[in-house]
Each structure stands twice: as structure tokens, then as C-alpha cells.
Write a protein that holds these residues in place. Structure first.
Motif, PDB file in Angstrom:
ATOM      1  N   ARG A  60       2.121  33.777 113.834  1.00  0.00           N
ATOM      2  CA  ARG A  60       2.978  33.950 115.006  1.00  0.00           C
ATOM      3  C   ARG A  60       4.474  33.989 114.670  1.00  0.00           C
ATOM      4  O   ARG A  60       5.286  33.260 115.248  1.00  0.00           O
ATOM      5  CB  ARG A  60       2.690  32.867 116.037  1.00  0.00           C
ATOM      6  N   VAL A  61       4.803  34.856 113.734  1.00  0.00           N
ATOM      7  CA  VAL A  61       6.206  35.062 113.393  1.00  0.00           C
ATOM      8  C   VAL A  61       6.902  35.614 114.633  1.00  0.00           C
ATOM      9  O   VAL A  61       6.361  36.475 115.326  1.00  0.00           O
ATOM     10  CB  VAL A  61       6.340  36.042 112.201  1.00  0.00           C
ATOM     11  N   PRO A  62       8.100  35.110 114.943  1.00  0.00           N
ATOM     12  CA  PRO A  62       8.807  35.579 116.137  1.00  0.00           C
ATOM     13  C   PRO A  62       9.037  37.092 116.116  1.00  0.00           C
ATOM     14  O   PRO A  62       9.266  37.676 115.054  1.00  0.00           O
ATOM     15  CB  PRO A  62      10.146  34.837 116.073  1.00  0.00           C
ATOM     16  N   VAL A  63       8.988  37.699 117.283  1.00  0.00           N
ATOM     17  CA  VAL A  63       9.169  39.150 117.379  1.00  0.00           C
ATOM     18  C   VAL A  63      10.567  39.587 116.957  1.00  0.00           C
ATOM     19  O   VAL A  63      10.779  40.758 116.645  1.00  0.00           O
ATOM     20  CB  VAL A  63       8.850  39.677 118.801  1.00  0.00           C
ATOM     21  N   GLU A  64      11.506  38.658 116.926  1.00  0.00           N
ATOM     22  CA  GLU A  64      12.864  38.989 116.484  1.00  0.00           C
ATOM     23  C   GLU A  64      12.886  39.358 114.999  1.00  0.00           C
ATOM     24  O   GLU A  64      13.800  40.032 114.550  1.00  0.00           O
ATOM     25  CB  GLU A  64      13.826  37.813 116.717  1.00  0.00           C
ATOM     26  N   ALA A  65      11.899  38.891 114.247  1.00  0.00           N
ATOM     27  CA  ALA A  65      11.804  39.235 112.828  1.00  0.00           C
ATOM     28  C   ALA A  65      11.210  40.637 112.737  1.00  0.00           C
ATOM     29  O   ALA A  65      10.007  40.817 112.859  1.00  0.00           O
ATOM     30  CB  ALA A  65      10.945  38.217 112.092  1.00  0.00           C
ATOM     31  N   LYS A  66      12.057  41.613 112.552  1.00  0.00           N
ATOM     32  CA  LYS A  66      11.623  43.014 112.580  1.00  0.00           C
ATOM     33  C   LYS A  66      11.242  43.558 111.201  1.00  0.00           C
ATOM     34  O   LYS A  66      10.282  44.281 111.059  1.00  0.00           O
ATOM     35  CB  LYS A  66      12.723  43.906 113.171  1.00  0.00           C
ATOM     36  N   THR A  67      12.025  43.226 110.185  1.00  0.00           N
ATOM     37  CA  THR A  67      11.781  43.787 108.854  1.00  0.00           C
ATOM     38  C   THR A  67      10.838  42.888 108.060  1.00  0.00           C
ATOM     39  O   THR A  67      10.663  41.707 108.372  1.00  0.00           O
ATOM     40  CB  THR A  67      13.104  43.933 108.069  1.00  0.00           C
ATOM     41  N   LEU A  68      10.274  43.464 107.005  1.00  0.00           N
ATOM     42  CA  LEU A  68       9.397  42.683 106.132  1.00  0.00           C
ATOM     43  C   LEU A  68      10.163  41.500 105.538  1.00  0.00           C
ATOM     44  O   LEU A  68       9.649  40.384 105.482  1.00  0.00           O
ATOM     45  CB  LEU A  68       8.822  43.568 105.025  1.00  0.00           C
ATOM     46  N   GLY A  69      11.395  41.725 105.142  1.00  0.00           N
ATOM     47  CA  GLY A  69      12.209  40.656 104.582  1.00  0.00           C
ATOM     48  C   GLY A  69      12.414  39.508 105.564  1.00  0.00           C
ATOM     49  O   GLY A  69      12.326  38.339 105.192  1.00  0.00           O
ATOM     50  N   GLN A  70      12.687  39.839 106.818  1.00  0.00           N
ATOM     51  CA  GLN A  70      12.875  38.807 107.840  1.00  0.00           C
ATOM     52  C   GLN A  70      11.576  38.039 108.089  1.00  0.00           C
ATOM     53  O   GLN A  70      11.588  36.823 108.264  1.00  0.00           O
ATOM     54  CB  GLN A  70      13.353  39.440 109.149  1.00  0.00           C
ATOM     55  N   LYS A  71      10.469  38.746 108.085  1.00  0.00           N
ATOM     56  CA  LYS A  71       9.177  38.102 108.316  1.00  0.00           C
ATOM     57  C   LYS A  71       8.822  37.155 107.175  1.00  0.00           C
ATOM     58  O   LYS A  71       8.404  36.017 107.405  1.00  0.00           O
ATOM     59  CB  LYS A  71       8.092  39.163 108.499  1.00  0.00           C
ATOM     60  N   VAL A  72       9.010  37.607 105.956  1.00  0.00           N
ATOM     61  CA  VAL A  72       8.704  36.760 104.794  1.00  0.00           C
ATOM     62  C   VAL A  72       9.666  35.568 104.746  1.00  0.00           C
ATOM     63  O   VAL A  72       9.254  34.446 104.451  1.00  0.00           O
ATOM     64  CB  VAL A  72       8.735  37.581 103.491  1.00  0.00           C
ATOM     65  N   ALA A  73      10.936  35.800 105.073  1.00  0.00           N
ATOM     66  CA  ALA A  73      11.902  34.692 105.104  1.00  0.00           C
ATOM     67  C   ALA A  73      11.477  33.640 106.122  1.00  0.00           C
ATOM     68  O   ALA A  73      11.562  32.433 105.858  1.00  0.00           O
ATOM     69  CB  ALA A  73      13.297  35.219 105.427  1.00  0.00           C
ATOM     70  N   TRP A  74      11.007  34.068 107.279  1.00  0.00           N
ATOM     71  CA  TRP A  74      10.537  33.121 108.292  1.00  0.00           C
ATOM     72  C   TRP A  74       9.333  32.344 107.780  1.00  0.00           C
ATOM     73  O   TRP A  74       9.242  31.131 107.970  1.00  0.00           O
ATOM     74  CB  TRP A  74      10.198  33.843 109.595  1.00  0.00           C
ATOM     75  N   LEU A  75       8.398  33.041 107.131  1.00  0.00           N
ATOM     76  CA  LEU A  75       7.224  32.356 106.564  1.00  0.00           C
ATOM     77  C   LEU A  75       7.641  31.300 105.546  1.00  0.00           C
ATOM     78  O   LEU A  75       7.073  30.211 105.503  1.00  0.00           O
ATOM     79  CB  LEU A  75       6.267  33.373 105.925  1.00  0.00           C
ATOM     80  N   LEU A  76       8.664  31.602 104.758  1.00  0.00           N
ATOM     81  CA  LEU A  76       9.180  30.625 103.781  1.00  0.00           C
ATOM     82  C   LEU A  76       9.839  29.442 104.484  1.00  0.00           C
ATOM     83  O   LEU A  76       9.548  28.284 104.171  1.00  0.00           O
ATOM     84  CB  LEU A  76      10.191  31.289 102.837  1.00  0.00           C
ATOM     85  N   ARG A  77      10.741  29.729 105.424  1.00  0.00           N
ATOM     86  CA  ARG A  77      11.470  28.659 106.124  1.00  0.00           C
ATOM     87  C   ARG A  77      10.541  27.741 106.896  1.00  0.00           C
ATOM     88  O   ARG A  77      10.771  26.541 106.991  1.00  0.00           O
ATOM     89  CB  ARG A  77      12.497  29.254 107.095  1.00  0.00           C
ATOM     90  N   SER A  78       9.489  28.317 107.471  1.00  0.00           N
ATOM     91  CA  SER A  78       8.591  27.524 108.307  1.00  0.00           C
ATOM     92  C   SER A  78       7.527  26.780 107.502  1.00  0.00           C
ATOM     93  O   SER A  78       6.733  26.038 108.072  1.00  0.00           O
ATOM     94  CB  SER A  78       7.929  28.413 109.348  1.00  0.00           C
ATOM     95  N   GLY A  79       7.501  26.994 106.200  1.00  0.00           N
ATOM     96  CA  GLY A  79       6.554  26.276 105.356  1.00  0.00           C
ATOM     97  C   GLY A  79       5.195  26.934 105.204  1.00  0.00           C
ATOM     98  O   GLY A  79       4.286  26.349 104.619  1.00  0.00           O
ATOM     99  N   HIS A  80       5.035  28.162 105.713  1.00  0.00           N
ATOM    100  CA  HIS A  80       3.767  28.867 105.561  1.00  0.00           C
ATOM    101  C   HIS A  80       3.594  29.440 104.160  1.00  0.00           C
ATOM    102  O   HIS A  80       2.474  29.758 103.758  1.00  0.00           O
ATOM    103  CB  HIS A  80       3.625  29.976 106.598  1.00  0.00           C
TER     104      HIS A  80
END
Length: 93
Positions: A60-80
Motif C-alpha cells: 500500500r505505497v501511497p499514490v503520491e509515489a509516482k516513480t519507481l524511485g519514489q516507490k522504492v524509497a518509500w519501501l525503504l523508509r517504511s521498513g519494508h
């Protein structure tokens, strides 16, 4: 090629590596590995990205994360993704 299993006809990912993953993600990763072992690197990259996108949906990465880089960064920050994978994650994004 110098990386073990890459370009030498041997798959870099096996069913043992995908144990415990959802079947669709495991199938994409195994197909990506097969593509990689036969030198079809673009196909391998596309299938790998599709696997990552499935993880993005599951986590459930936020929809604001549009690019692959933003999505992977969110996964890293959130501990996934473990912090030890940060350098590798930044390399592919």
C-alpha cells in the motif's frame, strides 16, 4: 559475464529464492531470471519491475509515489526493505 549465473545460461534466481512469496511475484521473478540467463535483459528488467510494482500494491505505497524511485524509497523508509539493501535499491532506480 562475471556475475555468477548471469549470462552463462544458469538462472540467477531459483525457486528456493522465491519460497514464501506470493505466486504471481515468484513467477515474475523466476521468468525474469530465465530471461536474464538467456541474455534477454530488457525483458528481465520489465518482469522485475512488474514484481516490484506488485509489492508496491501489496504494501500500500501511497499514490503520491509516482516513480519507481519514489516507490522504492518509500519501501525503504517504511521498513519494508531492509536498510542493508538501500545501496542496491538506489542503483536500480
Amino acid at each position: 559475464m562475471s556475475a555468477a549465473g548471469v549470462g552463462d545460461g544458469e538462472s540467477p534466481i531459483t525457486t528456493a529464492h522465491t519460497a514464501g512469496l506470493p505466486p504471481t511475484i515468484a513467477a515474475d521473478l523466476l521468468e525474469a531470471a530465465a530471461c536474464c540467463s538467456f541474455g534477454a535483459y530488457r525483458a528481465a528488467g520489465l518482469l522485475s519491475r512488474r514484481a516490484v510494482e506488485q509489492v508496491v500494491v501489496l504494501r500500500r505505497v501511497p499514490v503520491e509515489a509516482k516513480t519507481l524511485g519514489q516507490k522504492v524509497a518509500w519501501l525503504l523508509r517504511s521498513g519494508h526493505l531492509p536498510a542493508a539493501m538501500a545501496a542496491d535499491a538506489r542503483t536500480v532506480t
